[in-house]
Write an enzyme that holds these catalytic residues in place. Structure first.
Site, PDB file in Angstrom:
ATOM      1  N   TYR A 171       0.833  -1.195   0.000  1.00  0.00           N
ATOM      2  CA  TYR A 171       0.000   0.000   0.000  1.00  0.00           C
ATOM      3  C   TYR A 171       0.876   1.256   0.000  1.00  0.00           C
ATOM      4  CZ  TYR A 171      -3.700  -3.368   0.914  1.00  0.00           C
ATOM      5  OH  TYR A 171      -4.562  -4.432   0.815  1.00  0.00           O
ATOM      6  N   ARG A 317      -6.160 -14.864  11.046  1.00  0.00           N
ATOM      7  CA  ARG A 317      -7.051 -15.949  10.623  1.00  0.00           C
ATOM      8  C   ARG A 317      -7.348 -16.922  11.763  1.00  0.00           C
ATOM      9  NH1 ARG A 317      -3.717 -18.011   5.595  1.00  0.00           N
ATOM     10  NH2 ARG A 317      -2.048 -17.338   6.984  1.00  0.00           N
TER      11      ARG A 317
END
Length: 639
Positions: A171, A317
């Site tokens: 990013y 996760r």
């Protein structure tokens, strides 16, 4: 014995009661414009309630052109503060420190999403999304620096107690840091100091705006695994500058837009695969570090802290799969943890379905509608089939108070998960079988193995409800010679027994065919994959597919696409292309992996007996383990 994981830790003046942090992960539970939904609040409340010391909310865009999806969280407008504050309050009400990550996508977005050319340090487009970008001017950079400061103030006002700058994963901040994406020749490019200037100014702006006491984290991709990408030694030099600017802790990650497999590591990659780089940074800088990357079970996390590789362990996760993981670990209920298997269903579902889903945890994103409610009336339920769907419906129904009897024709539970876990890189599927077994024991499911269910047995049991989860059988195409001894269904190739090295042809290049081919090649066989489509592995999750195809290439497996099985001979097969032209492939072994067919024989026998009958999973229509588990979860809650 967990010696280190549940010891307290302090960041500036912020007290953490243990060393577990939930990493920021996109939920896709945010409405367009950044509006917070009830589902998003409940999602974060449940993660906080599970016992991590801190939960970092997913990346919030600091500017409208910085979003990467219409479902991304945003913090670019004062009107969004109230919704964000509801998430912060929900986290804190459950005992977790509320934190938030701020972010700008830079070139790693699409003009279709933001309605203009993406901003970037240089005219280099995103290698994944492509398309023209607009290099930032000096004034444009200053405007974004200010927007990061504005966002920090909003986060503090919303009640978040730590702020993280997203400087990783390709990013905008990462784009400035790396020579892979930054070829500027002004003061924001060139050497390490120039490329770090943007990030340094953001840190200084935030520190000026929120004061000296507010804890600030910086997330970095310490390794990018691309030419001219960041390495650990260069990241250390960058971080020295940012420490001087005012950060308090570093989250060490990896990867960028060209190497997403290092951002969300599939099951091919070893657990804790980024811990070494975190340890190097911590040692070199003598500075607090958070580590992340396939840390999905407590003993590994405890070992990382104990060895001084990191101060805090981020689980992303792992807490999607089981939000109660920290509490279960603290209480010693380790066998009850629903372990993340790194299948990347969560990532795949975001991009393909527009919502976050989990193979092992069907409640993810559905927490409100799938809450457990006791059954109004206790019923006797017979479940036929001990695969993933049958196991899930059995324990869910039993937990709600039903009397559940589970019959399985094989000598062990697990169904298709058993052959599915034979390949070395899929061993973690065994954790799912273990969890399901623990649940049926905990909730009192009566389990009968080696049991062939007949209509007579059902009449003898006289259940109120029958649930058929009888699974599927390998499909064998109607080709001449298919009955020959050299032909094996994929289930026999993945039965756990070693197969002697031999020239092998795998018919079918989907997920199963690729797994079988790699498994045989790793045992020493020369393997050819025959696939009717132009590519193999089309139905695999993208990051898993990338690594699997790399392994297939390294094992020199031959790939023959746009061919199908014509006939089987004693010493090989003839395959044909679309034009009907045949080719002979010599082989001692032919494995058929072209799909499955429903095993619905019992349904045909019992549907007229007058019982309430349900079918789930492959016996209704061959589908994924994820679909079978979800169907079991839904049905188990509805009876």
């Amino acid at each position: 014995m967990l010696k280190y994981l549940f010891t307290p830790y302090r960041i500036r003046g912020l007290e953490l009661e243990n060393r577990i942090v939930m990493a920021p992960l996109a939920s896709f539970l945010i409405e367009k414009g950044g509006w917070i939904t009830e589902k998003a609040i409940e999602h974060y409340r449940l993660r906080a309630a599970g016992g991590p010391a801190m939960v970092i909310m997913e990346a919030c865009a600091v500017s409208p052109e910085g979003i990467v999806s219409h479902h991304q969280a945003r913090i670019d407008n004062d009107r969004l503060v109230e919704g964000l504050s509801r998430i912060a309050r929900a986290m804190k009400s459950e005992g977790a420190v509320p934190a938030l990550q701020i972010h700008h996508g830079g070139r790693q977005t699409s003009s279709k999403v933001i309605g203009r050319r993406p901003l970037a340090p240089s005219p280099l487009p995103c290698p994944a999304i492509r398309g023209e970008v607009e290099p930032l001017s000096f004034q444009g950079i200053q405007d974004i620096v200010k927007k990061f400061g504005d966002a920090a103030v909003r986060a503090r006002d919303a009640g978040f107690e730590l702020l993280e700058i997203h400087g990783a994963h390709g990013y905008l901040v990462n784009q400035f840091l790396s020579r892979f994406s930054n070829v500027r020749e002004d003061g924001y490019g060139g050497d390490v100091a120039g490329r770090t200037r943007f990030a340094k100014e953001i840190v200084e702006e935030i520190r000026k705006r929120v004061g000296d006491d507010f804890p600030l984290s910086f997330k970095i991709s310490a390794q990018e695994f691309v030419p001219d990408g960041l390495t650990v030694p260069e990241s250390i030099e960058i971080l020295k500058i940012l420490i001087q600017a005012g950060i308090d802790i570093i989250q060490v990650s990896a990867g960028n837009d060209a190497t997403p497999e290092w951002i969300c590591q599939p099951m091919f990659m070893k657990k804790g695969c980024l811990v070494d780089s975190a340890g190097q940074i911590r040692k070199a800088l003598n500075f607090p570090v958070m580590t992340v990357g396939r840390i999905n079970e407590p003993f590994l996390a405890d070992e990382i802290i104990g060895k001084g590789m990191a101060d805090l362990v981020c689980m992303g996760r792992g807490l999607l799969a089981d939000p109660e993981l920290p509490r279960k670990a603290r209480e010693g209920r380790l066998d009850e943890i629903r372990t993340c298997i790194a299948c990347n269903t969560c990532m795949e579902s975001i991009f393909r379905r527009g919502r976050v889903e989990c193979l092992v945890n069907p409640m993810l994103g559905r927490e409100k509608e799938m809450a457990f409610v006791p059954a109004a009336k206790r019923k006797k339920i017979v479940v036929v089939g001990g695969g993933p769907g049958g196991l899930n419906v059995a324990w869910v129904a039993a937990r709600r108070g039903h009397d559940v009897h589970l019959y399985e024709k094989q000598s062990e539970l697990g169904g298709q998960l058993i052959p599915g876990s034979v390949s070395e890189y899929k061993k973690e599927l065994l954790n799912l079988i273990r969890f399901q077994k623990t649940q049926i024991q905990k909730y009192g499911v009566r389990c009968m193995l080696n049991s062939h269910v007949t209509p007579e047995l059902i009449d003898q049991e006289r259940p109120d409800v029958i649930i058929l989860a009888t699974g599927s059988l390998p499909y064998l195409p109607p080709a001449k010679g298919i009955e020959r001894d050299i032909v094996l269904p994929f289930t026999q190739a993945l039965n756990g027994r070693a197969l002697a090295p031999a020239p092998s042809v795998v018919i079918g290049g989907g997920a199963t065919g690729c797994e079988v081919a790699l498994h045989l090649a790793e045992q020493g066989s020369k393997v050819t994959i025959v696939e009717v489509l132009p590519e193999i592995g089309k139905n695999l999750e993208s990051m898993t597919r990338k690594l699997l195809l790399n392994r297939i290439s390294r094992k020199h497996i031959t790939i023959l696409t746009e061919y199908s099985l014509s006939r089987v001979e004693e010493n090989g097969v003839f395959v044909a292309n679309k034009a009907g032209e045949e080719k002979f492939l010599e082989a001692n072994r032919v494995v058929i992996a072209v799909g499955s067919r429903p095993d619905n024989t019992l349904y045909e026998q019992v549907k007229s007996l007058g019982y309430e009958v349900h079918q789930i999973g492959d016996c209704l229509e061959p589908r994924s383990a994820k679909a079978a588990i979800l169907e079991g979860a839904v049905l188990g809650r509805s009876i």
